[in-house]
Structures are given as structure tokens and as C-alpha cells.
Scaffold this active site. Sequence first.
Site, PDB file in Angstrom:
ATOM      1  N   ASP A 115       0.751  -1.087  -0.019  1.00 29.69           N
ATOM      2  CA  ASP A 115      -0.029  -0.075  -0.034  1.00 29.69           C
ATOM      3  C   ASP A 115       0.898   1.132   0.118  1.00 29.69           C
ATOM      4  OD1 ASP A 115      -2.333   1.439   0.028  1.00 29.69           O
ATOM      5  OD2 ASP A 115      -2.601   1.525   2.064  1.00 29.69           O
TER       6      ASP A 115
ATOM      7  N   ASP B 259       2.404   2.296   8.062  1.00 28.12           N
ATOM      8  CA  ASP B 259       1.266   1.688   7.582  1.00 28.12           C
ATOM      9  C   ASP B 259       1.350   0.411   6.755  1.00 28.12           C
ATOM     10  OD1 ASP B 259      -1.579   1.412   7.532  1.00 28.12           O
ATOM     11  OD2 ASP B 259      -2.032   3.003   5.875  1.00 28.12           O
TER      12      ASP B 259
HETATM   13  N1  ATP Z   1       4.422   6.455  13.906  1.00 28.98           N
HETATM   14  C1  ATP Z   1       3.907   7.546  13.539  1.00 28.98           C
HETATM   15  N2  ATP Z   1       4.331   8.909  13.815  1.00 28.98           N
HETATM   16  C2  ATP Z   1       3.748   9.582  13.567  1.00 28.98           C
HETATM   17  N3  ATP Z   1       2.583   9.840  12.793  1.00 28.98           N
HETATM   18  C3  ATP Z   1       2.004   8.587  12.514  1.00 28.98           C
HETATM   19  C4  ATP Z   1       2.396   7.328  13.036  1.00 28.98           C
HETATM   20  N4  ATP Z   1       1.801   6.453  12.383  1.00 28.98           N
HETATM   21  C5  ATP Z   1       0.693   6.849  11.873  1.00 28.98           C
HETATM   22  N5  ATP Z   1       0.770   8.281  12.073  1.00 28.98           N
HETATM   23  C6  ATP Z   1      -0.200   9.395  11.315  1.00 28.98           C
HETATM   24  O1  ATP Z   1      -1.783   8.834  11.241  1.00 28.98           O
HETATM   25  C7  ATP Z   1      -1.817   8.483   9.996  1.00 28.98           C
HETATM   26  C8  ATP Z   1      -2.723   7.221   9.827  1.00 28.98           C
HETATM   27  O2  ATP Z   1      -1.907   6.228   9.914  1.00 28.98           O
HETATM   28  P1  ATP Z   1      -1.920   4.937   9.040  1.00 28.98           P
HETATM   29  O3  ATP Z   1      -1.438   5.183   7.769  1.00 28.98           O
HETATM   30  O4  ATP Z   1      -0.829   4.104   9.531  1.00 28.98           O
HETATM   31  O5  ATP Z   1      -3.488   4.379   9.366  1.00 28.98           O
HETATM   32  P2  ATP Z   1      -4.434   4.254   8.343  1.00 28.98           P
HETATM   33  O6  ATP Z   1      -5.320   3.100   9.095  1.00 28.98           O
HETATM   34  O7  ATP Z   1      -4.292   3.724   7.080  1.00 28.98           O
HETATM   35  O8  ATP Z   1      -5.514   5.345   8.377  1.00 28.98           O
HETATM   36  P3  ATP Z   1      -5.912   5.955   6.960  1.00 28.98           P
HETATM   37  O9  ATP Z   1      -7.125   5.305   6.846  1.00 28.98           O
HETATM   38  O10 ATP Z   1      -6.171   7.279   7.298  1.00 28.98           O
HETATM   39  O11 ATP Z   1      -5.024   5.679   5.880  1.00 28.98           O
HETATM   40  C9  ATP Z   1      -0.604   8.678   9.196  1.00 28.98           C
HETATM   41  O12 ATP Z   1      -1.157   9.265   7.917  1.00 28.98           O
HETATM   42  C10 ATP Z   1       0.132   9.711   9.888  1.00 28.98           C
HETATM   43  O13 ATP Z   1      -0.194  11.051   9.617  1.00 28.98           O
HETATM   44 MG    MG Z   2      -2.519   5.178   5.674  1.00 33.50          MG
END
Ligand code: ATP
Ligand code: MG
Length: 262
Positions: A193, A215
Site C-alpha cells: 500500500d 502503515d
Molecule cells: N508512528 C507514527 N508517527 C507519527 N504519525 C503517525 C505514525 N503512524 C501513523 N501516523 C499518522 O497517522 C496517520 C494514519 O496512520 P496509518 O496510515 O498507519 O493508518 P490508516 O489506518 O491507514 O489510516 P488511513 O485510513 O487514514 O490511511 C498517518 O497518515 C500519519 O499522519
Molecule cells: Mg495510511
Amino acid sequence: MTDKIFRKIEAEISKLHIRDQGVEDFKVEEDVFDKPTLEALYRLVNKGFITAMGGSISTGKEANVFYALGEAERGLAIKIYRITTSNFKAMTDYLLGDPRFANIRHSKKSIVFEWTKKEFKNLMRAQEVGVRVPEPIVSERNILIMEFIGKGEMHAPRLKDVGDQLEDPASFFEIVIDYTAKLYQKASLVHADLSEFNILVEGGDGTDAMPVFIDIGQGVTLDHPNAEEFLKRDVHNICRYFKKFGVNCEEEAILERVRGKA
Ligand SMILES: Nc1ncnc2c1ncn2[C@@H]1O[C@H](COP(=O)(O)OP(=O)(O)OP(=O)(O)O)[C@@H](O)[C@H]1O
Ligand SMILES: [Mg+2]
């Protein structure tokens, strides 16, 4: 001391509750923070993994991400997967093709728990081969605690938000491809992804800007039947994005490089 953290967790939950009420009536509270999830969070507080709870960073389709502090005031990101996720079918497909998870039970809950473990393991594997990812700290049930990427309480921006300000997009692109190749050749993993949405930019937008892959829950091992297809999609996404900034990207050549044949 811990009482204060518990109250903060509950305050964060009720904020989410209010914000989402208009949309889906109490769904967030029920789904994300069911009682067992709260209990698991409390256990993580009691074990010392969480020492202070911060605010919400992101409310995504499958998970909520919070800021918190851990041991020695270290910044943490706490990702909590929703048990009732809309993407449940996709999760099952990604998991079942992966031999590491071939024998899991098929209830929604166990799929989400395995998914959380998978993201933890994928982060470990990525880190071990020198790909910059948030350091995984602990996972329990549907909760993943990892290193917070950012400065102070400000989380690092996504590539999507700052890509057009990068001083040297070509070098940044090179590092993204290098990470993709390391994942493939040394960790036998495909992110699956990868795009400007799941890459954070650490260190500002100048020449010291560095990518951080996030992610990675849907990442699959190379023996997954769709691994090659996912790799092509990842490379396509990255090329599509960087071409906008004049970066030369020949997808077939990049794929060969990632596979280690060039
Ligand atoms: N380790 C981290 N440190 C800082 N910010 C983070 C971290 N992990 C995630 N984030 C923030 O949280 C957001 C969502 O995280 P992630 O992409 O892992 O989850 P997701 O379930 O895919 O959410 P989405 O559906 O919005 O894509 C990221 O775009 C980022 O801004
Ligand atoms: Mg994401």
C-alpha cells in the site's frame, strides 16, 4: 499518577464520541474502544509502556492513531484498529495468502488481532534490514504501540502534503526505491500500500528530508500469490507521484532494480 492517564484516555474517547456522533451514532466508541480494548490500554499503562496520553493524530478508515508518551518521555504513536472494520474482507485476503498466518481463526476479532500482529512483525522485519519505519514497541490485541515520528508533539507530514516542497525530489525518490528493494530482497516483503499517503517526511523539506514508511499492516511476504502484483502497484504509485516533480522513472527498470536483477 496512573489515574490521571486513565482519565485522559477516557477524555480522548469521549471527544471522539462527540465528533463522530453526527456521522455514525456512537459507532466509534463502541467499535474502537470496546471494554476489552480499554482494559488492554490500561494494562499497557500499568506495565509502563504508556506514561501520558495525548490527543488524536488521525481517525482513519481502519484505525485511530493517538499521540502518547512512553518510558523516558519518549513520543509514541498508538494505533488502535477497529474490530468492526469496513475493510475486513480485504484483511482476510491479505492474511490468508501469507504462510505466517495460514492457521488463524476466522472470526472478525481474531482477524483484526492477527492483522495488528502482522503490522508489528512487518515493522520489525523492515527495521532489521535498514528500512526507516517507526520502531515497533509492543502490540496487544488490536493495539500497536510504536515510535512517534515527528518533533515534539507535531507529527511529521505525509509525503502527499510536502512532496512539492522537497528540495531534491530525485534523491528522495532514490531512497524510497532503495527501501522498497531492501524490503523485497532482504526482508522478503512487499509493502502493498505504498504511496505518498503512507510515507512520512522526517527532517524537514530541505536536503535532509528522509522518507519513513508507515502503515505496513497489509505488507505481504514474497510467497503471497499476489506479491508481484502488489509490488507493481507500489512501484506504479511511486513513479506516478514523482513524475509530477520531473523525476525520471521507468517502471520496468525500477522493478528490476527492486527485485535485484539490475
Ligand atoms: N508512528 C507514527 N508517527 C507519527 N504519525 C503517525 C505514525 N503512524 C501513523 N501516523 C499518522 O497517522 C496517520 C494514519 O496512520 P496509518 O496510515 O498507519 O493508518 P490508516 O489506518 O491507514 O489510516 P488511513 O485510513 O487514514 O490511511 C498517518 O497518515 C500519519 O499522519
Ligand atoms: Mg495510511
